[in-house]
Design a protein around this motif. Structure first.
Motif, PDB file in Angstrom:
ATOM      1  N   LEU A  76      10.110  72.091 101.537  1.00 29.84           N
ATOM      2  CA  LEU A  76      11.355  71.964 102.541  1.00 29.84           C
ATOM      3  C   LEU A  76      12.322  72.895 101.702  1.00 29.84           C
ATOM      4  O   LEU A  76      12.823  72.541 100.511  1.00 29.84           O
ATOM      5  CB  LEU A  76      11.867  70.606 102.500  1.00 29.84           C
TER       6      LEU A  76
ATOM      7  N   ALA B 191      15.949  75.038 101.896  1.00 28.24           N
ATOM      8  CA  ALA B 191      17.254  74.992 102.618  1.00 28.24           C
ATOM      9  C   ALA B 191      17.871  76.417 102.614  1.00 28.24           C
ATOM     10  O   ALA B 191      17.573  76.882 101.439  1.00 28.24           O
ATOM     11  CB  ALA B 191      18.243  73.947 101.698  1.00 28.24           C
TER      12      ALA B 191
ATOM     13  N   PHE C 118       5.615  62.993  94.126  1.00 26.31           N
ATOM     14  CA  PHE C 118       4.445  63.435  95.253  1.00 26.31           C
ATOM     15  C   PHE C 118       3.572  62.022  95.343  1.00 26.31           C
ATOM     16  O   PHE C 118       3.085  61.690  94.541  1.00 26.31           O
ATOM     17  CB  PHE C 118       3.529  64.614  95.137  1.00 26.31           C
TER      18      PHE C 118
ATOM     19  N   TYR D  26      13.185  71.858  97.818  1.00 23.95           N
ATOM     20  CA  TYR D  26      13.044  70.607  97.945  1.00 23.95           C
ATOM     21  C   TYR D  26      11.384  70.349  97.893  1.00 23.95           C
ATOM     22  O   TYR D  26      10.607  71.180  98.487  1.00 23.95           O
ATOM     23  CB  TYR D  26      13.891  70.091  98.832  1.00 23.95           C
ATOM     24  N   PRO D  27      11.219  69.065  97.758  1.00 24.34           N
ATOM     25  CA  PRO D  27       9.659  68.738  97.581  1.00 24.34           C
ATOM     26  C   PRO D  27       8.926  68.846  99.125  1.00 24.34           C
ATOM     27  O   PRO D  27       9.493  68.914 100.119  1.00 24.34           O
ATOM     28  CB  PRO D  27       9.794  67.192  97.310  1.00 24.34           C
ATOM     29  N   HIS D  28       7.455  69.100  98.873  1.00 25.08           N
ATOM     30  CA  HIS D  28       6.972  69.381  99.895  1.00 25.08           C
ATOM     31  C   HIS D  28       7.312  70.377 100.802  1.00 25.08           C
ATOM     32  O   HIS D  28       7.245  70.409 102.102  1.00 25.08           O
ATOM     33  CB  HIS D  28       6.630  68.216 100.899  1.00 25.08           C
TER      34      HIS D  28
ATOM     35  N   MET E 180      13.024  66.082 100.578  1.00 20.24           N
ATOM     36  CA  MET E 180      12.452  65.250 101.460  1.00 20.24           C
ATOM     37  C   MET E 180      10.984  65.310 101.443  1.00 20.24           C
ATOM     38  O   MET E 180      10.414  66.325 102.132  1.00 20.24           O
ATOM     39  CB  MET E 180      13.151  65.281 102.668  1.00 20.24           C
ATOM     40  N   LEU E 181      10.288  64.263 101.249  1.00 17.67           N
ATOM     41  CA  LEU E 181       9.009  64.169 101.276  1.00 17.67           C
ATOM     42  C   LEU E 181       8.319  64.078 102.568  1.00 17.67           C
ATOM     43  O   LEU E 181       8.933  63.699 103.468  1.00 17.67           O
ATOM     44  CB  LEU E 181       8.453  62.978 100.409  1.00 17.67           C
ATOM     45  N   ILE E 182       7.237  64.396 102.473  1.00 13.30           N
ATOM     46  CA  ILE E 182       6.330  64.224 103.826  1.00 13.30           C
ATOM     47  C   ILE E 182       5.389  62.980 103.426  1.00 13.30           C
ATOM     48  O   ILE E 182       4.595  62.829 102.396  1.00 13.30           O
ATOM     49  CB  ILE E 182       5.356  65.571 104.394  1.00 13.30           C
TER      50      ILE E 182
ATOM     51  N   LEU F 146      17.702  66.354  99.324  1.00 14.83           N
ATOM     52  CA  LEU F 146      18.687  66.991 100.036  1.00 14.83           C
ATOM     53  C   LEU F 146      19.316  66.131 100.918  1.00 14.83           C
ATOM     54  O   LEU F 146      20.768  66.324 100.983  1.00 14.83           O
ATOM     55  CB  LEU F 146      17.991  68.092 100.761  1.00 14.83           C
TER      56      LEU F 146
ATOM     57  N   SER G  66       6.447  63.577  89.686  1.00 12.07           N
ATOM     58  CA  SER G  66       6.836  64.723  90.678  1.00 12.07           C
ATOM     59  C   SER G  66       7.222  64.013  91.986  1.00 12.07           C
ATOM     60  O   SER G  66       7.606  64.969  92.961  1.00 12.07           O
ATOM     61  CB  SER G  66       5.366  65.230  90.995  1.00 12.07           C
TER      62      SER G  66
ATOM     63  N   GLU H 146       3.893  73.336  94.267  1.00 12.76           N
ATOM     64  CA  GLU H 146       4.043  73.444  95.834  1.00 12.76           C
ATOM     65  C   GLU H 146       3.005  74.564  96.528  1.00 12.76           C
ATOM     66  O   GLU H 146       2.444  75.245  95.648  1.00 12.76           O
ATOM     67  CB  GLU H 146       5.369  73.936  96.430  1.00 12.76           C
TER      68      GLU H 146
ATOM     69  N   PRO I 157       0.774  68.149 102.770  1.00 12.06           N
ATOM     70  CA  PRO I 157       1.496  69.018 101.940  1.00 12.06           C
ATOM     71  C   PRO I 157       1.312  69.385 100.456  1.00 12.06           C
ATOM     72  O   PRO I 157       1.867  70.124  99.737  1.00 12.06           O
ATOM     73  CB  PRO I 157       3.243  68.321 101.945  1.00 12.06           C
TER      74      PRO I 157
ATOM     75  N   ARG J 256      15.753  64.788  89.729  1.00  7.33           N
ATOM     76  CA  ARG J 256      15.935  65.598  91.006  1.00  7.33           C
ATOM     77  C   ARG J 256      16.103  64.380  92.120  1.00  7.33           C
ATOM     78  O   ARG J 256      15.376  63.507  92.098  1.00  7.33           O
ATOM     79  CB  ARG J 256      15.306  66.551  91.272  1.00  7.33           C
ATOM     80  N   GLY J 257      17.103  64.967  93.052  1.00  8.77           N
ATOM     81  CA  GLY J 257      17.418  63.906  94.129  1.00  8.77           C
ATOM     82  C   GLY J 257      17.018  64.639  95.605  1.00  8.77           C
ATOM     83  O   GLY J 257      16.592  65.756  95.453  1.00  8.77           O
TER      84      GLY J 257
ATOM     85  N   GLN K  77      16.861  74.137 107.607  1.00 10.52           N
ATOM     86  CA  GLN K  77      15.888  73.120 106.568  1.00 10.52           C
ATOM     87  C   GLN K  77      14.481  73.472 107.448  1.00 10.52           C
ATOM     88  O   GLN K  77      14.233  73.110 108.442  1.00 10.52           O
ATOM     89  CB  GLN K  77      16.259  71.790 106.780  1.00 10.52           C
TER      90      GLN K  77
ATOM     91  N   ARG L  32      10.555  73.613 107.018  1.00 12.95           N
ATOM     92  CA  ARG L  32       9.410  73.114 106.445  1.00 12.95           C
ATOM     93  C   ARG L  32       8.267  73.977 106.584  1.00 12.95           C
ATOM     94  O   ARG L  32       7.940  74.420 107.853  1.00 12.95           O
ATOM     95  CB  ARG L  32       9.113  71.848 107.223  1.00 12.95           C
TER      96      ARG L  32
END
Lengths: 1011, 101, 416
Positions: free
Chosen positions: A255, A257, B77, A251-253, B1-3, C310, B75, A451, A489, C307-308, A280, A282
């Motif tokens: 993350l 799972a 971001f 998942y973005p940044h 989940m973004l930062i 988590l 993206s 990433e 990130p 995309r979504g 999870q 990071r």
């Protein structure tokens, strides 16, 4: 049964720890360290499933998470059944019970196999072309039959009693995959001082090293090197090792799972252990070392039990001591087939022949095979297999330039195939990195990263043990260094290629990147031959060709039309061969065909793992007022209002809700009642500009409201519709005590903050939520003043000194209070605000003081009836987000002289004053005993044909015990002009006559408010 | 989940924040002077770009403050965050399309 | 068009299925069309089909950036229902359901419309009033919808947990004619039928600009495959509508949000209907293949990323496990996202625009699939006649200016 197919020695199973388990009701034995697959194979069992569509008998294809065939149901007890688990991943324990799926009455004789006979009429997409007549027959007849045939395992029928937990972790470097590349990466990062998490989906860390018997690393046997390396990593405080843990989602940044299987492999899990644990993570940097997956070859009858991937057969022999065969034919397009042949021969399996698709066969491994006396046949293909529930022979033929020669039948009990390796780019692709087609490698490889991530080893097309180890070490080292500079990130500039600072001399065969994509030539009648591409979904090369013939040119169309790659393995074994077949059919290079998107999860992931502890009372927070316990002790019935539990009514022995509410209503009107209004939202608005802020946020004018007075406020959204309402007290020139609806509190505060911070930052105002700080005790009824008077200090309660709609500060029972003279019942009333810590004590004191008046606690239902008798609206019940203040009879609360307030501009749009807008009115049924249904519609004439024009609807409806009749509030088009008219409320069976009346039923002049 | 980097509190996970829609849409000083169409533009019409988007966020489980961000909606971001009231910064990321005005 | 039938399937099986022809052509774009539709999703293809079938306009191209049916048509959870509250919405969605009921026969393509019922769960008094308001309004509009009490809910859908949960189920609204259909088949069926009537479906053709003449009227579209002249252009681009309309200089009342969906591994039939709970944010049905098809509301921020997050998917599964606790041991097979364009009142826009010759069909939010045939039908009418059909007349762009919103969400707090 005995382990007839067990090797004499070797492997990583614990031969000192025999176990018994059951499969399809039969008891087998295996060893600790076995998977269900290896244990069954050691017992000579290959037939383990039936395919999805044709119900063809199926055996194991692989030894890992890419297995498409061997799906089983594993059950500890009735509530702990899990369908569709891969036998290749299920670790056996004493007493394990598993069963095959999708067969009836038995695995060996499955009635559904009739589909296989009908298969010429069931090509891909057949269901789009038929089952259309007569209309409606799809739903009634065809679909139920198809549904019964489809599906794989059986869903559990009892609630899952197991727990699932969730961990959140941070690290410098997360390494996914503990094969040689991942181990080396973790080692490098750990030695650099980085905090490292290393996870791997398998029970043991080591990846391909677990299947090595002859390779050496740094002068030691690979397995010894593995043990040393793991011991080294385990001994470090900065390293966390997570076996049985699948990285399933990127998942973005960064993350990531992970799903950790905690207890499924245990015979008797300790109480309290979760079944699975979600991590999870990071990570500052990620190293993907996911390895590569061996590709099957697409040839006719390649789905018969006994047809396996060659390297998987090698794993069964070397790692589990399980021989898949006595006599094997190997069909290969690369050197992996030879490596398998040599190891299997050493394990006691006769290699009948190696059919090599390639014309030129050279190199070390083929040479060793020839030297070992193995019958090596270049330019040879397997064009079919024979046997009923197991391979009995293979059909071999020479193939040159697309010409396939005569077939020769070679007796054997397995056919082992190897089409080369496909780098496992799933996670990289999930991270949104761009994949690049590498023509030389014949594979998609990681290209530009998005990433803070890098791939290592086979998953980026690097093969050969030494190169893999060194690449892993280099990437791990680079990741550790990059993690030191972590500032955000966001990924920085692409770093230069990493070079390992350490050499890993290793001896192992380099398999190179040779391989084959597509369907191998067979020369058989294409209408009859079935060469499977996707085993689980029963998709053959023929199906894919049909799809291209029918105009499906995008790989996504081919996938969806044929369902290839859509099974529970999500195309791990099938995607590349599909691409190859489509590429050839359309005469278009692979990279132009496209690639289906890799989506999470990498392998199927338990729902419960996502839900974790969120069930029952912890599904969503429960909010209780300070007085909740008292109400519960009194036997109150509660209702859910948002997160709150509110006392709904207080039944006495023998009373139903109707009786209790009638009693409570009468008590309030006749004497006094007590109501917990603590759930109302409260906001303290303070500052020099507080009044100006209120002016802008509410429709009302606030400037002239004197300290010590209350006013009913209406709040609009900017689009002009009623958003919230509540009584507001001016505590001082610069201080307001605002109340909101119970459900609206957070929304209102956010709305205020939005305007204050972003539109009017110049206003000097502070907003504080005080909902939880105040308990609110409503004392309502003609005796209200007498009840509280003895408890109050410092406030003159006389009518003159403390008129209706006032607020005073003083003490009650010694506790500081903001006392409101306010009524939501139409009776004389007070709302006692006290700090929540004292809420229950004050409540009990008021209750005791009221006992001589028969004080009656009442709940939300009585509150609703009493306010409806007075025509007081509830925002969200009378209004629904489409009502203006005027619609809701609140025009009087709009400060006409104000230049601006939130929503004002919208109110002057043409639509907002249209004559047919719905307006709040009262309704009286002609028959006073009939209580209308809330939500019922109102019409002029119910006898006209559909669609019947609707005038409005009933918003609130009750039996009023005090009035001895039913009452209702409604929103009716042009309602105020209809007062006095008779309208109808049509119900399914009949229509109810009503009269439109003013929306006030009790004490219309408001005389009782002042007591 | 973004930062997401709150300009006041620093980098925090996305779940601490609430999205607040397109930024730099100031409420007109005198709404009554606007035509219905101008008012509708303010109320409802949005850029909704594919690419760089200037948008509002609130650190609801933190300092509670609104701030603005430039985010690439392709993206997801974030390119940068900045305090409410500050002008929209120049796009410092040439790799992100700046289609949002 | 080759006819599809059991007999044809049988007959061609004898020839090894060699004689099947492409279901649609793969044509090069012509220089000029009467109508260009932007977006080959279900709505755009349906529009092209009805333009040809009902209005005799066959010189039509449907241009598509990717592959036909690859947007929300191929990503949604396939729920079909029409029990909307307001007269305008009920008429629109009921129009669609009536077309769904005969669509397989009309297109000669089995779209597998399965009226297995859509059951919307009530967890509190507010839900109950809201659903009853729908039920009564729907009955008077000729739309089936009925209120079930908790026991009837359990009887209709036995796998549901109705009691031992945080927000027990107190009843539900059931539309028996609601159900599901096979999403890909809808796109392919319309594509094949439109193609057979002469419509050109041009895939891998991205719109780069909308060319307008000196009078402001549309002249055609600039594409990655060159300029295509068109008398009329209909935009049916779902999540990308804002991007396309910006090419004509129009700012839209739209925001594009991610909408996630997920499926479980396939299992034998275990869930008989479609169940939706807006209060705890989840819906679920079981596909013909056996997968549990699950979704919820949109993600929190605008995005084109497909995309979504988590935590959003996890929350959806919280709710599913609460509703059907025996499914906790099922496993998620695949989780994906689409891009949905959302209007301020959560109702679509199917209308002419201020630009002559430019029409738009957008704003379907999370609920566009169910309207596919009806939407295409009235959009075709709007383009062909340069005037809306009575059914879509209320769904204008101007309603936002004038305040005549059709706010199903505010009225009902029900997800589409």
């Amino acid at each position: 049964m005995t382990n007839r197919f067990r090797t004499a020695s070797g492997g990583r199973i614990d031969r000192a720890a025999p176990l018994s388990f059951r499969f399809d009701g039969q008891t087998f034995s295996g060893f600790s360290g076995d998977t269900l697959a290896s244990a069954l194979l050691a017992n000579g069992v290959h037939l383990v499933g039936r395919s999805f569509k044709y119900h063809r008998p199926r055996g194991f294809l692989s030894a890992g998470s890419d297995e498409p065939n061997a799906l089983v149901n594993v059950f500890r007890d009735a509530a702990r059944a899990a369908p569709n688990l891969r036998a290749t991943q299920v670790e056996i324990h004493e007493g394990l019970k598993a069963s095959s799926q999708n067969r009836w009455p038995s695995l060996a004789f499955d009635a559904g196999a009739v589909n296989d006979l009908a298969s010429p009429f069931l090509p891909s997409g057949f269901y789009y072309k038929t089952f259309m007549w007569p209309a409606g027959a799809w739903k009634r007849f065809y679909e139920p039959k198809i549904r019964a045939m489809a599906g794989l395992g059986v869903a559990p029928t009892l609630p899952d009693p197991d727990r699932y937990t969730q961990n959140h972790a941070h690290c410098d470097v997360l390494v996914v995959g503990a094969g040689p590349a991942g181990l080396a990466a973790a080692l490098a990062a750990a030695e650099s001082g980085a905090t490292v998490i290393l996870c791997d989906e398998q029970a043991e860390l080591g990846g391909s090293l677990l299947s090595e018997v002859s390779a050496t690393i740094e002068g030691r046997p690979a397995t010894e090197w593995l043990a040393d390396t793991l011991a080294n990593l385990k001994g470090r405080d900065n390293v966390t090792l997570l076996p049985r843990t699948t990285a399933f989602g990127y998942y973005p940044h960064n993350l990531i799972a992970l799903a950790e299987r905690v207890t499924d492999h245990l015979a008797a899990p300790a109480a309290g252990l979760p079944r699975e644990r979600m991590w999870q993570v990071r990570a500052k940097e990620v190293v993907i070392a996911a390895g590569a997956l061996e590709r099957p070859l697409v040839f006719p009858d390649n789905d018969r039990p006994g047809v396996l991937l060659a390297d998987s057969a090698r794993t069964y022999a070397n790692r589990y001591g399980a021989r898949v065969s006595e006599r094997a034919v190997i069909f290969t397009a690369c050197d992996a087939g030879y490596r398998a042949a040599l190891d299997l021969k050493a394990a006691g399996i006769t290699i009948a022949a190696i059919a090599d698709l390639r014309t030129e066969v050279s190199g070390e491994l083929p040479a060793r095979a020839l030297a070992a006396g193995i019958d090596v046949r270049p330019s040879t293909v397997v064009v079919g297999t024979r046997g009923r529930l197991r391979v009995a022979s293979a059909l071999l033929a020479k193939a040159k330039g697309g010409e396939v020669g005569p077939t020769e039948t070679v007796p054997c009990d397995t056919v082992l195939m190897s089409g080369g390796f496909t780098p496992s780019v799933h996670l990289f692709s999930q991270s949104r990195g761009k994949l690049v087609w590498d023509g030389a490698a014949g594979a998609y490889l990681p290209g530009t990263s998005v990433e803070r991530e890098r791939s290592a080893g086979a998953c980026r097309g690097i093969y050969g043990l030494q190169r893999v180890l060194e690449d892993g070490y280099a990437q791990g080292e680079a990741a550790a260094i990059a993690s030191r500079d972590y500032a955000s990130p966001a990924r920085g500039a692409t770093p230069a290629p990493a070079v390992s600072s350490r050499a890993f001399p290793a001896s192992a065969e380099d398999l190179g990147t040779a391989g084959f994509i597509g369907a191998t030539p067979h020369g058989r009648n294409p209408a009859l031959a079935k060469a499977f591409v996707d085993w689980q979904n029963d998709v053959t090369s023929k199906d894919i060709l049909l799809a291209t013939r029918e105009g499906m040119r995008s790989i996504e169309h081919v996938k969806r039309y044929t369902t290839t790659g859509m099974a529970t393995d999500q195309g791990k074994t099938s995607n590349m061969n599909t691409l190859g077949i489509v590429s050839e059919a359309l005469d278009t290079p692979v990279p132009q065909i496209g690639l289906t998107t890799f989506r999470p999860p990498f392998t199927p992931t338990t729902f419960g793992l996502f839900a974790g502890a969120a069930r029952g009372d912890v599904f969503d927070p429960v909010r209780n007022t300070a007085i909740h316990g008292w109400a519960a002790e009194q036997g109150a019935a509660f209702e859910d209002v948002g997160n709150w539990k509110r006392a709904h009514y207080f039944p006495r022995a023998g009373e139903d809700m109707h009786a209790a509410v009638a009693r409570e209503c009468k008590a309030v009107r006749a004497s006094v009642g007590l109501f917990d209004a603590s759930t109302l939202g409260k906001i303290e608005i303070v500052g020099p500009d507080a009044a100006e802020f209120m002016n802008r946020m509410y429709t009302n004018a606030w400037a002239k409201l004197e300290p010590g007075r209350l006013r009913y406020g209406v709040m609009l959204r900017e689009d002009g519709f009623v958003m919230d309402d509540g009584v507001v007290g001016r505590m001082a020139a610069d201080r307001f005590h605002v109340t909101t609806t119970t459900g609206g509190a957070p929304r209102v505060l956010a709305h205020m903050e939005d305007y204050l911070q972003t539109e009017w930052p110049d206003l000097d105002v502070w907003l504080t939520s005080t909902t939880e700080q105040w308990s609110v005790i409503a004392v309502q009824g003609p005796k209200a003043r007498e009840v509280i008077a003895p408890l109050i200090e410092g406030i003159d309660l006389s009518r003159e000194a403390f008129p209706h709609m006032s607020v005073r500060e003083g003490r009650i029972c010694g506790v500081p209070t903001r006392l409101f003279s306010v009524s939501f019942t139409g009776e004389l009333g007070f709302e006692i605000n006290v700090p929540s810590a004292y809420g229950r004590a004050v409540w009990e004191a008021v209750y005791a003081a009221g006992e001589r008046f028969g004080i009656t606690p009442y709940g939300t239902e009585t509150m609703h009836v009493l306010r409806a008798e007075k025509g007081y609206i509830i925002v969200g019940q009378e209004t629904d987000g489409t009502a203006t203040p005027d619609d809701a009879n609140l025009g009087w609360a709009v400060g006409k002289a104000k230049k601006d307030f939130v929503g004002k501009r919208s109110l002057i749009r043409e639509s907002m004053s249209a004559p047919d807008r719905r307006q709040l009115v009262g309704l009286k049924t002609t028959d006073p005993q009939v209580v209308l249904e809330e939500g019922a519609q109102i019409v002029a004439d119910p006898s006209v044909p559909v669609p019947v024009p609707m005038l409005g609807f009933v918003t609130s409806s009750y039996h009023s015990a005090v009035l001895g009749r039913s009452i209702a509030l409604a929103m009716v088009k042009g309602g105020r002009a209809r007062i006095g008219q008779k309208l109808m409320v049509p119900m399914p069976a009949h229509a109810i006559e009503v009269e439109v009346v003013e929306p006030i039923f009790y004490d219309p002049k408001g005389e009782r408010l002042n007591g | 989940m973004l930062i997401i980097t709150c300009p006041w509190c620093g980098a925090r996970p996305e779940t601490e924040f609430r999205y607040g829609g397109e930024a730099h849409i100031a409420r007109p000083a005198d709404p009554s002077a606007l035509t219905d169409q101008e008012w509708a533009d303010f109320l409802y019409n949005r850029t909704n770009p594919k690419g760089l988007h200037a948008e509002r966020w609130r650190h609801i489980h933190g300092c509670g403050r609104y701030f603005n961000a430039l985010r690439d909606t392709v993206s997801d971001f974030l390119v940068t965050t900045y305090k409410a009231g500050e002008p929209r910064p120049e796009n410092s990321r040439p790799d992100v399309e700046g289609s949002g005005r | 068009m080759q006819k599809f039938s059991g007999f044809e399937l049988f007959r061609r099986a004898l020839g090894g299925h060699k004689s099947w022809q492409p279901q649609w052509r793969n044509p090069e774009p012509k220089a000029e069309y009467d109508v260009v539709i932007v977006g080959a999703g279900g709505h755009g293809l349906a529009c092209a089909y009805y333009l040809a079938k009902e209005h005799g306009i066959t010189n039509v191209a449907v241009i598509e950036r990717g592959w036909l049916g690859g947007g929300n048509t191929g990503r949604n959870t396939t729920i079909v229902r029409s029990n909307y509250l307001f007269d305008e919405s009920a008429a629109l969605y009921e129009h669609a359901v009536k077309l769904w009921e005969g669509l397989s026969q009309d297109l000669n393509y089995n779209v597998m419309y399965s009226a297995r019922g859509v059951l919307m769960l009530a967890h509190n008094h507010h839900d109950e009033i809201s659903f009853k308001r729908h039920v009564h309004a729907n009955r008077l509009n000729g739309v089936d919808n009925e209120w079930l009490n908790a026991e009837q809910v359990k009887e209709f859908c036995p796998p549901l947990n109705i009691k031992s949960m945080r927000y027990p189920i107190i009843g539900g609204a059931l539309q028996r004619r609601g159900g599901t259909a096979r999403h890909d088949a809808v796109a392919w069926g319309f594509a094949r039928a439109a193609d057979s009537r002469g419509v050109d479906i041009i895939q891998n053709c991205e719109v780069k600009g909308i060319r307008r003449g000196p009078d402001g009227a549309v002249e055609g579209v600039e594409t990655s495959r060159g300029f295509i002249r068109a008398k009329k252009v209909g935009v049916s681009a779902a999540g990308h509508t804002s991007v396309v309309m910006a090419m004509a200089g129009l700012r839209m009342p739209l925001e594009s949000y991610p909408l996630q969906a997920l499926v479980s591994e396939p299992v034998k039939p275990a869930f008989p209907t479609v169940v939706m709970s807006n209060t705890i944010h989840a819906y679920i049905s079981q596909s013909d293949k056996g997968e549990m098809v699950i979704g919820a509301g949109t993600d929190a921020y605008t995005s084109y990323s497909q995309r979504g997050a988590l935590h959003i998917a996890a929350h959806t599964l919280d709710a599913i496990c609460e509703l059907v606790p025996q499914f906790r041991r099922l496993r998620m097979l695949r989780n994906w996202g689409g891009i949905v364009d959302v209007t301020p009142d959560r109702s679509p826009i199917i209308a002419k625009t201020p630009v002559p010759g430019l029409y738009v069909n957008c704003g379907w939010g999370t609920g566009g699939f169910k309207a596919t045939p009806g939407s295409g039908h009235v959009f075709a009418h709007t383009i062909a006649r340069d005037a809306p059909h009575a059914i879509n007349a209320p769904f204008t762009l101007e309603r936002f200016r004038d305040g005549f919103l059709i706010d199903e969400a505010a009225a009902a707090a029900v997800a589409h």
